[in-house]
Scaffold this active site. Structure first.
Site, PDB file in Angstrom:
ATOM      1  N   GLU A 153      -7.983  14.103 -29.249  1.00 39.27           N
ATOM      2  CA  GLU A 153      -9.175  13.272 -29.437  1.00 39.27           C
ATOM      3  C   GLU A 153      -9.119  12.587 -30.798  1.00 39.27           C
ATOM      4  OE1 GLU A 153     -13.555  14.138 -28.197  1.00 39.27           O
ATOM      5  OE2 GLU A 153     -13.239  14.968 -30.212  1.00 39.27           O
TER       6      GLU A 153
ATOM      7  N   HIS B  17     -20.017   6.919 -28.324  1.00 40.45           N
ATOM      8  CA  HIS B  17     -19.056   6.679 -29.395  1.00 40.45           C
ATOM      9  C   HIS B  17     -17.670   6.688 -28.761  1.00 40.45           C
ATOM     10  CE1 HIS B  17     -18.985  11.056 -28.985  1.00 40.45           C
ATOM     11  NE2 HIS B  17     -17.800  11.039 -29.574  1.00 40.45           N
TER      12      HIS B  17
ATOM     13  N   ASP C   2      -8.777   3.943 -19.508  1.00 43.19           N
ATOM     14  CA  ASP C   2      -8.598   3.071 -20.666  1.00 43.19           C
ATOM     15  C   ASP C   2      -9.690   2.006 -20.746  1.00 43.19           C
ATOM     16  OD1 ASP C   2      -7.272   2.195 -23.004  1.00 43.19           O
ATOM     17  OD2 ASP C   2      -6.180   0.669 -21.864  1.00 43.19           O
ATOM     18  N   HIS C   3     -10.319   1.935 -21.905  1.00 41.92           N
ATOM     19  CA  HIS C   3     -11.423   1.004 -22.174  1.00 41.92           C
ATOM     20  C   HIS C   3     -12.585   1.191 -21.194  1.00 41.92           C
ATOM     21  CE1 HIS C   3      -8.361  -0.756 -24.732  1.00 41.92           C
ATOM     22  NE2 HIS C   3      -9.362  -1.253 -25.427  1.00 41.92           N
TER      23      HIS C   3
ATOM     24  N   CYS D   1     -22.183  13.337 -31.698  1.00 38.25           N
ATOM     25  CA  CYS D   1     -21.483  13.040 -30.435  1.00 38.25           C
ATOM     26  C   CYS D   1     -22.449  12.849 -29.272  1.00 38.25           C
ATOM     27  CB  CYS D   1     -20.481  14.146 -30.115  1.00 38.25           C
ATOM     28  SG  CYS D   1     -19.137  14.237 -31.302  1.00 38.25           S
TER      29      CYS D   1
ATOM     30  N   HIS E  59     -17.655   7.773 -24.851  1.00 34.17           N
ATOM     31  CA  HIS E  59     -18.375   8.800 -24.109  1.00 34.17           C
ATOM     32  C   HIS E  59     -19.581   9.249 -24.915  1.00 34.17           C
ATOM     33  CE1 HIS E  59     -16.201  12.563 -25.983  1.00 34.17           C
ATOM     34  NE2 HIS E  59     -16.328  11.602 -26.861  1.00 34.17           N
TER      35      HIS E  59
ATOM     36  N   HIS F 246     -13.135   6.951 -28.930  1.00 31.17           N
ATOM     37  CA  HIS F 246     -11.930   7.576 -29.478  1.00 31.17           C
ATOM     38  C   HIS F 246     -10.708   6.812 -28.997  1.00 31.17           C
ATOM     39  CE1 HIS F 246     -13.992  11.221 -30.833  1.00 31.17           C
ATOM     40  NE2 HIS F 246     -14.655  11.201 -29.682  1.00 31.17           N
TER      41      HIS F 246
END
Length: 136
Positions: A125, A40, A80-81, A34, A15, A42
């Site tokens: 996170e 970037h 996811d991904h 960020c 994100h 997580h």
């Protein structure tokens, strides 16, 4: 007797934190690294907590196999991904902070729980940073 049942799932996503109504400089000042234009990522840990009384015939507040399926179908498969800014409908036009992601996940699950009630969504996170949302 009230019992709290928890299920953890993990997902990886990227994100970028930025407000489209602010300049790049303002976003950098507020969100720091960020707000990297390329984003970037997580490795998130999601914990969903259901509150309720055990069913006398099963002893379950909710069948954990069923809860796993509900979480995966309504949340994990969507995030996811993925790039949370671009790929996730329930986060469209929302700054994808951990707080906003947790609230979005709550909305995806709140009407899908067949027994007990959704008590909270915790979203980690990092190992040290997490939020908890109780639908308030």
């Amino acid at each position: 007797m009230v019992i709290y049942v928890s299920r953890k799932e993990t997902f990886s996503a990227s994100h970028r934190l930025f407000n489209k109504n602010l300049s790049d400089e303002e976003n950098q000042k507020i969100f720091g690294k960020c707000s990297n234009p390329n984003g970037h990522g997580h490795n998130y840990v999601l914990e969903v907590i259901i509150q309720g009384e055990p069913d006398p015939s099963t002893g379950y507040v909710i069948d954990l196999k069923l809860l796993k399926t509900i979480i995966r179908e309504n949340v994990i498969n969507k995030v996811d991904h993925k790039n949370l800014n671009l790929d996730v409908d329930f986060l469209k036009d929302i700054i994808p902070t951990t707080e906003n992601i947790a609230a979005g996940i709550w909305k995806q699950l709140k009407d899908k729980i067949p027994s007990g009630r959704l008590y909270s969504v915790k979203l980690y996170e990092t190992e040290k940073n997490f939020v908890e949302y109780k639908g308030e």
